[in-house]
Motif scaffolding. Structure first.
Motif, PDB file in Angstrom:
ATOM      1  N   ARG A 107       0.857  -1.188   0.000  1.00 52.26           N
ATOM      2  CA  ARG A 107       0.000   0.000   0.000  1.00 52.26           C
ATOM      3  C   ARG A 107       0.890   1.234   0.000  1.00 52.26           C
ATOM      4  NH1 ARG A 107      -4.967   0.619   0.603  1.00 52.26           N
ATOM      5  NH2 ARG A 107      -5.308  -1.440   1.439  1.00 52.26           N
ATOM      6  N   MET A 108       0.735   2.081  -1.008  1.00 54.25           N
ATOM      7  CA  MET A 108       1.572   3.263  -1.144  1.00 54.25           C
ATOM      8  C   MET A 108       0.850   4.549  -0.747  1.00 54.25           C
ATOM      9  SD  MET A 108       4.296   1.857  -2.142  1.00 54.25           S
ATOM     10  CE  MET A 108       5.369   3.087  -2.799  1.00 54.25           C
ATOM     11  N   GLU A 109      -0.436   4.448  -0.436  1.00 49.85           N
ATOM     12  CA  GLU A 109      -1.200   5.626  -0.031  1.00 49.85           C
ATOM     13  C   GLU A 109      -2.137   5.247   1.105  1.00 49.85           C
ATOM     14  OE1 GLU A 109      -4.718   5.517  -3.350  1.00 49.85           O
ATOM     15  OE2 GLU A 109      -2.825   6.453  -3.874  1.00 49.85           O
ATOM     16  N   PRO A 110      -2.497   6.193   1.960  1.00 53.48           N
ATOM     17  CA  PRO A 110      -3.345   5.864   3.111  1.00 53.48           C
ATOM     18  C   PRO A 110      -4.785   5.579   2.709  1.00 53.48           C
ATOM     19  CG  PRO A 110      -2.927   8.211   3.040  1.00 53.48           C
ATOM     20  CD  PRO A 110      -2.090   7.595   1.959  1.00 53.48           C
ATOM     21  N   LEU A 111      -5.463   4.801   3.548  1.00 57.43           N
ATOM     22  CA  LEU A 111      -6.889   4.559   3.336  1.00 57.43           C
ATOM     23  C   LEU A 111      -7.679   5.852   3.564  1.00 57.43           C
ATOM     24  CD1 LEU A 111      -7.209   1.179   5.259  1.00 57.43           C
ATOM     25  CD2 LEU A 111      -7.217   1.516   2.776  1.00 57.43           C
ATOM     26  N   LYS A 112      -7.245   6.611   4.557  1.00 58.15           N
ATOM     27  CA  LYS A 112      -7.908   7.867   4.904  1.00 58.15           C
ATOM     28  C   LYS A 112      -6.828   8.929   5.064  1.00 58.15           C
ATOM     29  CE  LYS A 112     -10.835   9.639   8.614  1.00 58.15           C
ATOM     30  NZ  LYS A 112     -11.419   9.299   9.933  1.00 58.15           N
ATOM     31  N   LYS A 113      -6.882   9.950   4.240  1.00 58.87           N
ATOM     32  CA  LYS A 113      -5.867  11.008   4.272  1.00 58.87           C
ATOM     33  C   LYS A 113      -6.044  11.872   5.526  1.00 58.87           C
ATOM     34  CE  LYS A 113      -3.736  14.604   1.523  1.00 58.87           C
ATOM     35  NZ  LYS A 113      -3.757  15.406   0.328  1.00 58.87           N
ATOM     36  N   PHE A 114      -4.920  12.346   6.051  1.00 55.84           N
ATOM     37  CA  PHE A 114      -4.928  13.196   7.244  1.00 55.84           C
ATOM     38  C   PHE A 114      -5.663  14.494   6.939  1.00 55.84           C
ATOM     39  CE2 PHE A 114      -2.946  16.382  10.019  1.00 55.84           C
ATOM     40  CZ  PHE A 114      -3.131  15.774  11.248  1.00 55.84           C
ATOM     41  N   GLN A 115      -6.658  14.814   7.766  1.00 57.62           N
ATOM     42  CA  GLN A 115      -7.455  16.033   7.575  1.00 57.62           C
ATOM     43  C   GLN A 115      -7.078  17.030   8.661  1.00 57.62           C
ATOM     44  OE1 GLN A 115     -11.351  14.375   7.730  1.00 57.62           O
ATOM     45  NE2 GLN A 115     -11.241  13.584   5.644  1.00 57.62           N
ATOM     46  N   ALA A 116      -6.331  18.027   8.246  1.00 55.58           N
ATOM     47  CA  ALA A 116      -5.749  18.972   9.197  1.00 55.58           C
ATOM     48  C   ALA A 116      -6.807  19.809   9.915  1.00 55.58           C
ATOM     49  CB  ALA A 116      -4.763  19.882   8.482  1.00 55.58           C
ATOM     50  N   HIS A 117      -7.865  20.193   9.239  1.00 53.36           N
ATOM     51  CA  HIS A 117      -8.850  21.095   9.861  1.00 53.36           C
ATOM     52  C   HIS A 117      -9.584  20.420  11.016  1.00 53.36           C
ATOM     53  CE1 HIS A 117     -12.030  18.901   7.751  1.00 53.36           C
ATOM     54  NE2 HIS A 117     -11.309  19.035   6.637  1.00 53.36           N
ATOM     55  N   SER A 118      -9.924  19.136  10.893  1.00 53.24           N
ATOM     56  CA  SER A 118     -10.631  18.454  11.988  1.00 53.24           C
ATOM     57  C   SER A 118      -9.695  18.228  13.181  1.00 53.24           C
ATOM     58  CB  SER A 118     -11.218  17.131  11.505  1.00 53.24           C
ATOM     59  OG  SER A 118     -10.203  16.288  11.013  1.00 53.24           O
ATOM     60  N   VAL A 119      -8.441  17.917  12.913  1.00 52.73           N
ATOM     61  CA  VAL A 119      -7.472  17.726  14.003  1.00 52.73           C
ATOM     62  C   VAL A 119      -7.191  19.058  14.691  1.00 52.73           C
ATOM     63  CG1 VAL A 119      -5.100  17.051  14.530  1.00 52.73           C
ATOM     64  CG2 VAL A 119      -6.434  15.695  12.928  1.00 52.73           C
ATOM     65  N   GLU A 120      -7.114  20.120  13.912  1.00 53.74           N
ATOM     66  CA  GLU A 120      -6.846  21.438  14.502  1.00 53.74           C
ATOM     67  C   GLU A 120      -7.953  21.870  15.457  1.00 53.74           C
ATOM     68  OE1 GLU A 120      -5.709  25.987  13.090  1.00 53.74           O
ATOM     69  OE2 GLU A 120      -6.199  24.458  11.594  1.00 53.74           O
ATOM     70  N   SER A 154       1.428  15.944   6.634  1.00 51.88           N
ATOM     71  CA  SER A 154       0.823  17.237   6.940  1.00 51.88           C
ATOM     72  C   SER A 154       1.185  17.639   8.369  1.00 51.88           C
ATOM     73  CB  SER A 154      -0.700  17.156   6.770  1.00 51.88           C
ATOM     74  OG  SER A 154      -1.265  18.437   6.930  1.00 51.88           O
ATOM     75  N   TRP A 155       0.768  18.834   8.739  1.00 51.99           N
ATOM     76  CA  TRP A 155       0.999  19.316  10.095  1.00 51.99           C
ATOM     77  C   TRP A 155      -0.105  20.274  10.492  1.00 51.99           C
ATOM     78  CZ3 TRP A 155       2.228  24.453  11.433  1.00 51.99           C
ATOM     79  CH2 TRP A 155       2.406  25.315  10.358  1.00 51.99           C
ATOM     80  N   VAL A 156      -0.239  20.470  11.801  1.00 51.18           N
ATOM     81  CA  VAL A 156      -1.276  21.326  12.369  1.00 51.18           C
ATOM     82  C   VAL A 156      -0.646  22.122  13.503  1.00 51.18           C
ATOM     83  CG1 VAL A 156      -3.397  21.288  13.738  1.00 51.18           C
ATOM     84  CG2 VAL A 156      -3.170  19.767  11.811  1.00 51.18           C
ATOM     85  N   SER A 157      -1.026  23.369  13.629  1.00 54.56           N
ATOM     86  CA  SER A 157      -0.591  24.157  14.786  1.00 54.56           C
ATOM     87  C   SER A 157      -1.821  24.740  15.469  1.00 54.56           C
ATOM     88  CB  SER A 157       0.350  25.286  14.363  1.00 54.56           C
ATOM     89  OG  SER A 157      -0.347  26.250  13.604  1.00 54.56           O
ATOM     90  N   ALA A 158      -1.751  24.820  16.783  1.00 55.40           N
ATOM     91  CA  ALA A 158      -2.829  25.415  17.571  1.00 55.40           C
ATOM     92  C   ALA A 158      -2.196  26.274  18.658  1.00 55.40           C
ATOM     93  CB  ALA A 158      -3.702  24.328  18.187  1.00 55.40           C
ATOM     94  N   LYS A 159      -2.838  27.404  18.953  1.00 54.07           N
ATOM     95  CA  LYS A 159      -2.266  28.354  19.907  1.00 54.07           C
ATOM     96  C   LYS A 159      -3.329  28.761  20.913  1.00 54.07           C
ATOM     97  CE  LYS A 159      -1.409  32.790  18.953  1.00 54.07           C
ATOM     98  NZ  LYS A 159      -0.809  33.992  18.357  1.00 54.07           N
TER      99      LYS A 159
END
Length: 194
Positions: free
Chosen positions: A84-97, A171-176
């Protein structure tokens, strides 16, 4: 010991026996040779097993014997590669943020800046954020979480991070979270591992 005269011959010394010559092993072809790469792939496909199996540990034996049997049972199993070269579910930055922002707001609502408290609080926050990010179910992602507390004393600060990055999946996420006495900054890095 014998005496030798001028014309006497030296006694014959037997030569040390050499071990029998064994035929040389045939050289394995390099993977860079033309047909060798195809042969290597054929051998690997022939050896692979495409059934994924599960072995239950034997619970009726003593603990000393349990480890030996369990290891030997696992050593016999072969698992198929998923390729498998790609994820089943791509990282969603907005929901994690939004989730990380919510955790920061709940945890740091009435906290004043204190060095001793923040050393433990940063570890607790990182563990809490990691467990909440894992609940989203992003398979084969590794997460790196940085929690920084900065006291407000009129200074400026620059923060930099450097990674080997796959633009398609990482990807990455920042929160302040900012109060009167400090600024809390959380960085969540999501790295997809093939």
């Amino acid at each position: 010991m014998e005496k030798r005269g001028r014309g006497a011959k030296a006694p014959a010394v037997s030569a040390p026996q050499q071990p029998p010559v064994t035929p040389r092993k045939e050289r394995r072809p390099s993977m860079f040779e033309k047909e060798a790469y195809a042969q290597i792939l054929r051998e690997r496909l022939r050896e692979s097993v495409h059934d994924v199996q599960y072995v239950e540990p034997p619970f009726d034996d003593s603990i000393a014997d349990l480890g030996k049997e369990w290891k030997s049972a696992l050593a016999k199993l072969k698992f198929a590669n998923s390729y498998r070269m790609e994820p089943l579910k791509k990282f969603q930055a907005h929901s994690v943020e939004t989730k990380v922002q919510q955790i920061l707001k709940e945890s740091l609502q009435d906290v004043k800046y204190d060095d001793k408290v923040f050393s433990h609080l940063s570890l607790e926050l990182a563990d809490r954020i990691l467990s909440s990010v894992k609940e989203f179910g992003y398979h084969r992602y590794k997460f790196i979480i940085k929690v920084l507390f900065i006291q407000k004393t009129g200074q400026a600060i620059n923060i930099a991070s450097r990674w080997i990055w796959d633009v398609a999946w990482d990807s990455w996420v920042s929160a302040k979270h900012e109060t009167e006495t400090f600024v809390a900054l959380v960085l969540v890095f999501a790295l997809y591992c093939e």
